[in-house]
Design an enzyme around this catalytic site. Sequence first.
Site, short mmCIF file in Angstrom:
data_model
loop_
_atom_site.label_atom_id
_atom_site.label_comp_id
_atom_site.label_asym_id
_atom_site.label_seq_id
_atom_site.Cartn_x
_atom_site.Cartn_y
_atom_site.Cartn_z
N ASP A 105 0.76 -0.57 0.22
CA ASP A 105 -0.56 0.06 -0.06
C ASP A 105 0.84 1.17 0.23
OD1 ASP A 105 1.11 0.64 2.36
OD2 ASP A 105 -1.17 -0.57 3.39
N TYR A 323 -1.82 -11.02 11.95
CA TYR A 323 -1.29 -9.66 11.89
C TYR A 323 -3.12 -9.45 12.22
CZ TYR A 323 0.09 -4.81 10.80
OH TYR A 323 0.22 -3.48 10.08
N ARG A 325 -3.75 -4.70 12.60
CA ARG A 325 -3.96 -3.84 12.07
C ARG A 325 -4.31 -3.98 10.58
NH1 ARG A 325 -0.53 0.03 15.38
NH2 ARG A 325 0.17 -1.47 16.71
#
Length: 677
Positions: A105, A323, A325
């Site tokens: 990203d 993960y 987040r």
Amino acid sequence: MKLFLCEKPSQGNDIAKVLGAGTRANGCLFTADKQICVTWGIGHLVEQFQPEEYDPAFKRWSFETLPIIPSQWKLSPKKETKKQYNVVMSLIKKANSVIISTDADREGEMIARELLDIAGFKGQIFRLWLSALDDESIRKALSALKSGKETESLYYAGIGRSRSDWLIGMNFSRLFTLLAQQQGYQGSPLSVGRVQSPTLAMVVNRDREIANFIPKSHFVLITQLQTQQNQTFLAKYVVPENYLDADELCLNEPYIQQVNRDIQNIGTAIVKTVETKREKNVPPLLFALSDLQSECNRLFGMGAQQVLDIAQALYEKHKATTYPRTDCGYLPESQFKDAPKVLSTIIKVNSNWQKILPNLNVIQKSRAWNDKKITAHHGIIPTMGNVDLSVMNDDELKIYDLICRRYLAQFLPYFEVDKTLVQLQCGRHILQARGNLIIANGWKALFGNMKESEADDNQGIPSLSKNQNCQIILSEVKALKTTPPAHYTEGTLLSAMKNAARFVTDERLKQRLRETEGLGTEATRAGLIQGLIDKNFLKKKGKKILATEQANVLIDSLPDLLKNPGLTALWEQALNQIAEGSMTLADFMKKQENFIRMLMNNCLKQGINLGKIEIRKCPLCGKPMRKIQHTKGTFWGCSGYPECQHKEADKKSVSKAKKSSSANVTQQIANLRSLIK
């Protein structure tokens, strides 16, 4: 040497395992021949300069120094991660080629490339584009490396976001604090931010909506009917449109009382239509972080940051979940083959799940597995590793349990319910009955009392046929009052931030906000809410989140552009244009600088209204007193200076204040206006 540059240690370990880089060194992993090295950041290893690092004169907040717009932007290593920064920089300088392996990203691209730029790296750059960190996904991505040029524009978009946020935060926080201090305000700085200000405005507006809410009395007519088999059910009178207001409420009590008398006199109703539809409800998606935070707040009263910390511990310390987040509730399709192993781990660590084992369909592929919906990270799920529940505390167990339930739900049958709608005629009046009949609990059996409250129409409707007569055994007019919306909780505020498009009226901006998931990111929202609490803009009262008087003052004074979620939409639109290559970073920053100057000029003209905040008044002229920092100490001076030269010692200051060296506030403002025209 070929260097793989990752975003975080866990990511580095996963990639190194597939590459065969098992030789551990200081902050990195090597292959046996040392031709391949994997290293990592700890998120961002560098940060923007503070204003005073550009010029010591900026350390003192004053109108004359505004706006602060660096001519050349600079970064410095974060103190807390300086050791790893040095490791990464030394490895970059030894590398012939670098494979950027950070999150796929804008922010991930920035984390890597800002280090490459600082190091002046001139070698080849490639991009490892990953959406998941299972072995198969890593191997697939390694076989299809992108060229560095393909993703370089994401870096420029990240820089644009970072620099423009800095300009807003640094300049307008100083400006509004100075304007408030000019009127005698001595509280904590009035912090302004691109994301935090519209978030704060949502809370302020909700509080005011509740405070100004005027309940509206309205009326409904409920009847109880009985079949010839003595089965009863409830029906509601359908009020004609000409007796409803704009909110579809009936305010005319005499009318509805007359209808009630009519119905009682008639005494029976004839069934006109019966419609039953079976709904099959799929299980909820896997947890994204904000969904997990909202659910834990609703069920357990946990704060957003608390949930993030626990989820991080489950991921890093206990190796029990993936993960956390993430903004995604989906999984890559390549991970479906791992489902039996994940399910086996869940049931092995918690024997209570043995009872649902016969109901699990391990070949049932729910909508959660969808490559097209994957973002930088997939949904939070249990791992396949060895998990020890005995070392988890109560809160960790609660959250791990929720994550397991969401995963298990994907392999259970649908929740099936028959929804029935019945229309009845009583003279010239229409009655309507709604009912739900649960056919199969399916996946909902996992959630029990965790479900949201059911709707009012959760009644069983007896078997009815057209033209059947039902006796009216009771009818009653109920006087109701509308209720205000609920105060925000951390959970509902997170949801509002994620779905901020609902607060924007422009349709194009609404669409942009949907595409960018609203205000903030999954990783930043919890910290942003906590930051607003720490800055005394928000306060908690039980589970409620309320705005302070300081927040009300700031939101009343901010221009709409700084508190409307639409600004974020416009910003993201421009950043996407940079990422697509249709706008340059230089053009974007030029527009930002012009925007800052224009908006600052408007804010100076408008000023600030301190509302109910108590301020210190000059005993001689009644004008606000200002706290003034001087090289020889701190003192209070009248804002009417030089006409009124009254001053007072500051009790907290060690030295006695002498004559103020501060420039005339009016002249400061005039100087600033001349600078930003």
